[in-house]
Design a protein around this motif. Structure first.
Motif, short mmCIF file in Angstrom:
data_model
loop_
_atom_site.label_atom_id
_atom_site.label_comp_id
_atom_site.label_asym_id
_atom_site.label_seq_id
_atom_site.Cartn_x
_atom_site.Cartn_y
_atom_site.Cartn_z
N UNK A 238 0.84 -1.20 0.00
CA UNK A 238 0.00 0.00 0.00
C UNK A 238 0.87 1.25 0.00
N UNK A 239 1.91 1.24 0.82
CA UNK A 239 2.83 2.37 0.88
C UNK A 239 3.46 2.63 -0.48
N UNK A 240 3.91 1.56 -1.14
CA UNK A 240 4.55 1.70 -2.45
C UNK A 240 3.58 2.25 -3.48
N UNK A 241 2.32 1.80 -3.45
CA UNK A 241 1.32 2.28 -4.40
C UNK A 241 1.03 3.75 -4.18
N UNK A 242 0.95 4.18 -2.94
CA UNK A 242 0.69 5.58 -2.65
C UNK A 242 1.81 6.46 -3.18
N UNK A 243 3.04 6.03 -2.99
CA UNK A 243 4.19 6.81 -3.45
C UNK A 243 4.17 6.92 -4.97
N UNK A 244 3.86 5.80 -5.65
CA UNK A 244 3.84 5.81 -7.11
C UNK A 244 2.69 6.66 -7.64
N UNK A 245 1.48 6.47 -7.05
CA UNK A 245 0.30 7.15 -7.56
C UNK A 245 0.43 8.66 -7.42
N UNK A 246 1.00 9.11 -6.33
CA UNK A 246 1.11 10.54 -6.08
C UNK A 246 2.41 11.11 -6.64
N UNK A 247 3.27 10.25 -7.21
CA UNK A 247 4.56 10.69 -7.75
C UNK A 247 5.34 11.52 -6.73
N UNK A 248 5.34 11.03 -5.52
CA UNK A 248 6.03 11.75 -4.45
C UNK A 248 7.53 11.47 -4.52
N UNK A 249 8.32 12.55 -4.54
CA UNK A 249 9.76 12.38 -4.45
C UNK A 249 10.08 11.94 -3.03
N UNK A 250 10.93 10.93 -2.90
CA UNK A 250 11.25 10.42 -1.56
C UNK A 250 11.78 11.55 -0.69
N UNK A 251 11.13 11.81 0.46
CA UNK A 251 11.56 12.92 1.32
C UNK A 251 12.84 12.60 2.06
N UNK A 252 13.45 13.64 2.61
CA UNK A 252 14.60 13.42 3.47
C UNK A 252 14.15 12.70 4.72
N UNK A 253 15.02 11.87 5.28
CA UNK A 253 14.64 11.10 6.45
C UNK A 253 14.25 12.00 7.61
N UNK A 254 14.90 13.16 7.73
CA UNK A 254 14.62 14.04 8.86
C UNK A 254 13.20 14.60 8.80
N UNK A 255 12.58 14.61 7.60
CA UNK A 255 11.28 15.25 7.48
C UNK A 255 10.12 14.29 7.61
N UNK A 256 10.40 13.01 7.80
CA UNK A 256 9.35 12.01 7.84
C UNK A 256 8.64 12.03 9.18
N UNK A 257 7.32 12.11 9.16
CA UNK A 257 6.56 12.02 10.39
C UNK A 257 6.57 10.58 10.88
N UNK A 258 6.78 10.40 12.17
CA UNK A 258 6.80 9.05 12.74
C UNK A 258 5.41 8.44 12.64
N UNK A 259 5.37 7.18 12.19
CA UNK A 259 4.10 6.47 12.10
C UNK A 259 4.20 5.16 12.85
N UNK A 260 3.15 4.83 13.57
CA UNK A 260 3.13 3.60 14.33
C UNK A 260 2.52 2.49 13.52
N UNK A 261 2.56 1.26 14.06
CA UNK A 261 1.92 0.13 13.41
C UNK A 261 0.45 0.44 13.12
N UNK A 262 -0.23 1.06 14.08
CA UNK A 262 -1.66 1.33 13.91
C UNK A 262 -1.91 2.30 12.76
N UNK A 263 -1.05 3.32 12.63
CA UNK A 263 -1.21 4.27 11.53
C UNK A 263 -1.16 3.55 10.19
N UNK A 264 -0.17 2.67 10.03
CA UNK A 264 -0.01 1.96 8.76
C UNK A 264 -1.18 1.02 8.50
N UNK A 265 -1.70 0.40 9.55
CA UNK A 265 -2.83 -0.50 9.39
C UNK A 265 -4.07 0.26 8.94
N UNK A 266 -4.30 1.46 9.49
CA UNK A 266 -5.43 2.26 9.08
C UNK A 266 -5.30 2.66 7.61
#
Length: 283
Positions: A238-266
């Protein structure tokens, strides 16, 4: 700049109460390697044993809980050209490290250990776990277009400059009390396989023989861990599809919001519901 002809090797070793095993494992590792031991709060003298055996070993304390966080801390601390993921329980054969390094020097980006390709094997896996692993790598190959013969094996190596591709949680990002971020747990090995596959890096399987753990009991749980890996595969797809569909350039690691297991499951559930709604409208 990495030295790709005569690379320096960093061996990252996550530990939690592995003092007895380290007395057997560390002497087998070449002094040409940088050893980075990442400890998760051992109370059995693991750190003292490591320093006694190898005075040159680097000791890092992980910032959160879980094997994934330990590896991420080790990846960030490593200074070698190549990073080798190495378990402390005696199941990984130190004599195989040159085989992984050779695969990388020959052109691979990610040298993935396999117990099930020609020349590999295991002295530890049960028939039930073998069958489960076979089903899981079939799912992975279907979802990511790979040809893995062994999904659930943690003996791997890769060039250090590919660490940002893994997009792991920032190590100094605090998690809520008692909560790990996505990628901090045992799902880490599946995540690494998925993200390197999605990034289309050059992957080569390296035959490896898994040895039996020397002391202690494994933390693996056949059914619960199997379902966790399956959930990880679906979530990473699902994560890979979202990145492809939105053509998101991979962000810098420092800018990534922390996500928990529950976030990813939702997120996975929302995507699944979108598919169901689309089917109902077109039925």
């Amino acid at each position: 700049m990495l030295n790709r002809q005569n690379p320096r090797v960093s061996v990252v070793i996550p530990t939690l109460n592995e003092a007895a095993n380290l007395r057997h494992v560390l002497p087998l590792l070449s002094h040409d390697y940088e050893l980075v031991l990442v400890d998760g709060g051992s109370v059995d003298g693991t750190i003292d044993a490591a320093r006694e055996i190898r005075g040159d070993i680097r000791i890092i304390k992980q910032t959160r809980k879980g094997k994934g966080n330990a590896l991420a801390c080790g990846f960030e601390a490593a200074t070698g050209d190549i990073i080798v993921m190495f378990d402390a329980d005696g199941s990984a054969d130190a004599a195989e490290i040159p085989r992984f390094v050779e695969a990388l020097i020959a052109g691979a980006d990610f040298a993935k250990g396999s117990r099930f390709c020609e020349g590999g094997g295991s002295h530890d896996i049960t028939p039930l776990r073998r069958a489960g692993n076979g089903g899981l790598h079939l799912v992975a190959n279907t979802l990511f277009g790979t040809r893995f013969s062994d999904l659930c094996y943690g003996y791997n190596a890769f060039w250090r400059d590919l660490v940002p591709v893994l997009d792991l949680p920032v190590v100094d990002q605090p998690g809520s009390e008692g909560m790990m971020l996505w990628g901090d747990g045992f799902e880490i090995e599946t995540i690494i396989n998925c993200r390197f596959a999605e990034a289309s890096v050059r992957i080569e399987e390296v035959p490896s023989v898994e040895l039996a753990r020397i002391y202690g009991q494994s933390n693996l749980r056949t059914f619960s861990d199997g379902f966790r890996v399956l959930r990880t595969l679906m979530t990473e797809r699902v994560r890979a599809r979202h990145i492809k569909r939105k053509s998101i350039v991979r962000p810098l690691r420092e800018s990534i919001d922390a996500r928990t297991d529950m976030d990813l499951e939702f997120e996975a559930l929302e995507s699944y519901n979108e598919v169901l709604e689309l089917r109902e409208r077109t039925a």
